[in-house]
Write an enzyme that holds these catalytic residues in place. Structure first.
Site, PDB file in Angstrom:
ATOM      1  N   GLY A   1       9.543   6.358   6.568  1.00 44.61           N
ATOM      2  CA  GLY A   1      10.239   5.698   5.459  1.00 44.61           C
ATOM      3  C   GLY A   1      10.134   4.189   5.437  1.00 44.61           C
ATOM      4  N   SER A   2       9.043   3.637   5.993  1.00 46.34           N
ATOM      5  CA  SER A   2       8.940   2.171   5.940  1.00 46.34           C
ATOM      6  C   SER A   2       8.690   1.688   4.509  1.00 46.34           C
ATOM      7  CB  SER A   2       7.860   1.653   6.896  1.00 46.34           C
ATOM      8  OG  SER A   2       6.578   1.957   6.428  1.00 46.34           O
ATOM      9  N   ASN A   3       8.010   2.489   3.701  1.00 49.73           N
ATOM     10  CA  ASN A   3       7.830   2.099   2.292  1.00 49.73           C
ATOM     11  C   ASN A   3       9.152   2.173   1.541  1.00 49.73           C
ATOM     12  OD1 ASN A   3       4.979   1.365   1.376  1.00 49.73           O
ATOM     13  ND2 ASN A   3       4.616   3.108   2.738  1.00 49.73           N
TER      14      ASN A   3
ATOM     15  N   ARG B   1       5.764  27.073  -3.842  1.00 55.81           N
ATOM     16  CA  ARG B   1       5.686  25.607  -4.021  1.00 55.81           C
ATOM     17  C   ARG B   1       6.316  25.190  -5.342  1.00 55.81           C
ATOM     18  NH1 ARG B   1      -0.071  24.648  -4.025  1.00 55.81           N
ATOM     19  NH2 ARG B   1       0.442  22.492  -4.399  1.00 55.81           N
TER      20      ARG B   1
ATOM     21  N   ILE C   1       2.269  18.579  -1.390  1.00 55.31           N
ATOM     22  CA  ILE C   1       1.551  18.347  -2.644  1.00 55.31           C
ATOM     23  C   ILE C   1       2.479  18.728  -3.797  1.00 55.31           C
ATOM     24  CG2 ILE C   1      -0.390  19.145  -4.065  1.00 55.31           C
ATOM     25  CD1 ILE C   1      -1.951  19.451  -1.412  1.00 55.31           C
TER      26      ILE C   1
ATOM     27  N   ASN D   1       2.546   7.219  -6.302  1.00 53.31           N
ATOM     28  CA  ASN D   1       2.293   7.512  -4.893  1.00 53.31           C
ATOM     29  C   ASN D   1       1.629   6.296  -4.264  1.00 53.31           C
ATOM     30  OD1 ASN D   1       1.991   9.067  -2.472  1.00 53.31           O
ATOM     31  ND2 ASN D   1      -0.175   9.334  -2.981  1.00 53.31           N
TER      32      ASN D   1
ATOM     33  N   HIS E   1      -1.018   5.212  -1.194  1.00 54.28           N
ATOM     34  CA  HIS E   1      -2.041   5.808  -0.327  1.00 54.28           C
ATOM     35  C   HIS E   1      -2.716   4.694   0.472  1.00 54.28           C
ATOM     36  CE1 HIS E   1      -4.960   8.816   0.913  1.00 54.28           C
ATOM     37  NE2 HIS E   1      -5.883   7.882   0.743  1.00 54.28           N
TER      38      HIS E   1
ATOM     39  N   GLU F   1       1.025  -2.437   1.928  1.00 57.18           N
ATOM     40  CA  GLU F   1       1.722  -1.380   1.180  1.00 57.18           C
ATOM     41  C   GLU F   1       3.118  -1.839   0.812  1.00 57.18           C
ATOM     42  OE1 GLU F   1       1.699   2.568   2.883  1.00 57.18           O
ATOM     43  OE2 GLU F   1      -0.214   2.229   3.860  1.00 57.18           O
TER      44      GLU F   1
HETATM   45  C1  GRF Z   1       1.971   5.330   4.390  1.00 53.30           C
HETATM   46  O1  GRF Z   1       0.835   4.890   5.069  1.00 53.30           O
HETATM   47  C2  GRF Z   1       1.604   5.777   2.996  1.00 53.30           C
HETATM   48  O2  GRF Z   1       0.531   5.064   2.455  1.00 53.30           O
HETATM   49  C3  GRF Z   1       1.204   7.209   3.192  1.00 53.30           C
HETATM   50  O3  GRF Z   1       2.085   7.684   4.188  1.00 53.30           O
HETATM   51  C4  GRF Z   1       2.555   6.601   4.985  1.00 53.30           C
HETATM   52  C5  GRF Z   1       4.034   6.633   4.895  1.00 53.30           C
HETATM   53  O4  GRF Z   1       4.638   5.688   5.721  1.00 53.30           O
HETATM   54  N1  GRF Z   1       1.273   7.945   1.963  1.00 53.30           N
HETATM   55  P1  GRF Z   1       6.195   5.428   5.620  1.00 53.30           P
HETATM   56  O5  GRF Z   1       6.893   6.757   5.819  1.00 53.30           O
HETATM   57  O6  GRF Z   1       6.483   4.844   4.270  1.00 53.30           O
HETATM   58  O7  GRF Z   1       6.501   4.479   6.738  1.00 53.30           O
END
Ligand code: GRF
Length: 231
Positions: A25-27, A82, A109, A124, A126, A191
């Site tokens: 969950g760093s994003n 799903r 997915i 999303n 990536h 990111e």
């Molecule tokens: C990130 O590298 C993102 O690009 C990918 O999964 C990872 C998630 O990292 N989809 P975090 O959980 O947000 O730290």
């Protein structure tokens, strides 16, 4: 072409974002931090995870954001398991009046159930410069291939995994001695900049999708200086 601001919401009200995450969950944290710093005019209506012990859920709780663990196991036996799971997600998202879904390290997915309910309203992130290196373990794949420049991409989610229209990208040079870990770390730092930025552009109603292209109203173009590696 699709209008990227949900109709009917007064501009004074903040965009309601639902974050789906499976892990660290760093994003999510970067999005929370941007909101708290006033750089992102949005609110996280709910954080949902398919993993009970996802650190993302803890982060949400820490910031008094509603967190939901939705177990996919009860749906596993069904023929359309799903889709059934995504219908349950949809219910949660609707309950919290989510307007935009942000996938942030969400390791499932998403099916057409969600995509049709939120057309061009699911983003999303990536960790590669798509369309190079879709899928998993992309930093290792990039190193194995010998590319000199990597990066990250925020895109809208369509039914083809990692192929939706690209909103924003950031580039990172591969340095001598890089490992998948060191590279991931530098990509991750980018990111954390581009994801809140992409959501803010959406919140400002500045994104319009035309086919494969995302048009960004009033965008400041990148510097024309190129990133060369080796310089
Ligand atoms: C990130 O590298 C993102 O690009 C990918 O999964 C990872 C998630 O990292 N989809 P975090 O959980 O947000 O730290």
């Amino acid at each position: 072409m699709s209008e990227q601001r949900p109709a009917g919401r007064p501009r004074s009200e903040k965009l309601r974002v639902g974050v789906l995450a499976s892990g660290r969950g760093s994003n999510l944290q970067a999005i929370i931090d941007a909101i708290e710093a006033g750089a992102l005019q949005a609110r996280i209506a709910v954080v949902l995870s398919n993993k009970k012990d996802a650190q993302a859920l803890e982060r949400a709780r820490h910031h008094s954001v509603t967190d939901v663990f939705l177990d996919s196991k009860p749906y596993a036996g069904q023929p359309d398991s799903r889709e059934a799971y995504d219908r349950a997600i949809l219910e949660v998202l609707r309950k919290h009046e989510v307007e935009l879904i942000a996938l942030a390290g969400y390791m499932k997915i998403v099916t057409p159930v969600l995509i049709k309910a939120y057309p061009h309203r699911i983003m999303n992130i990536h960790p590669s410069l798509l369309p190079a290196f879709p899928g998993l373990e992309v930093q290792k794949k990039a190193l194995d291939w010998g590319v000199k420049i990597v990066g990250c991409t925020v895109h809208f989610v369509t039914e083809s995994v990692d192929e939706g229209p690209i909103i924003i990208q950031a580039a990172v040079p591969v340095l001598e001695g890089d490992t998948a870990d060191t590279l991931s770390e530098r990509i991750l730092a980018e990111e954390h900049k581009i994801y809140p930025r992409a959501i803010q552009l959406y919140a400002e109603g500045r994104l319009r999708v035309e086919g494969r292209h995302v048009l960004v109203a009033g965008a400041t173009e990148a510097t024309t200086a190129s990133l060369m590696n080796p310089a």
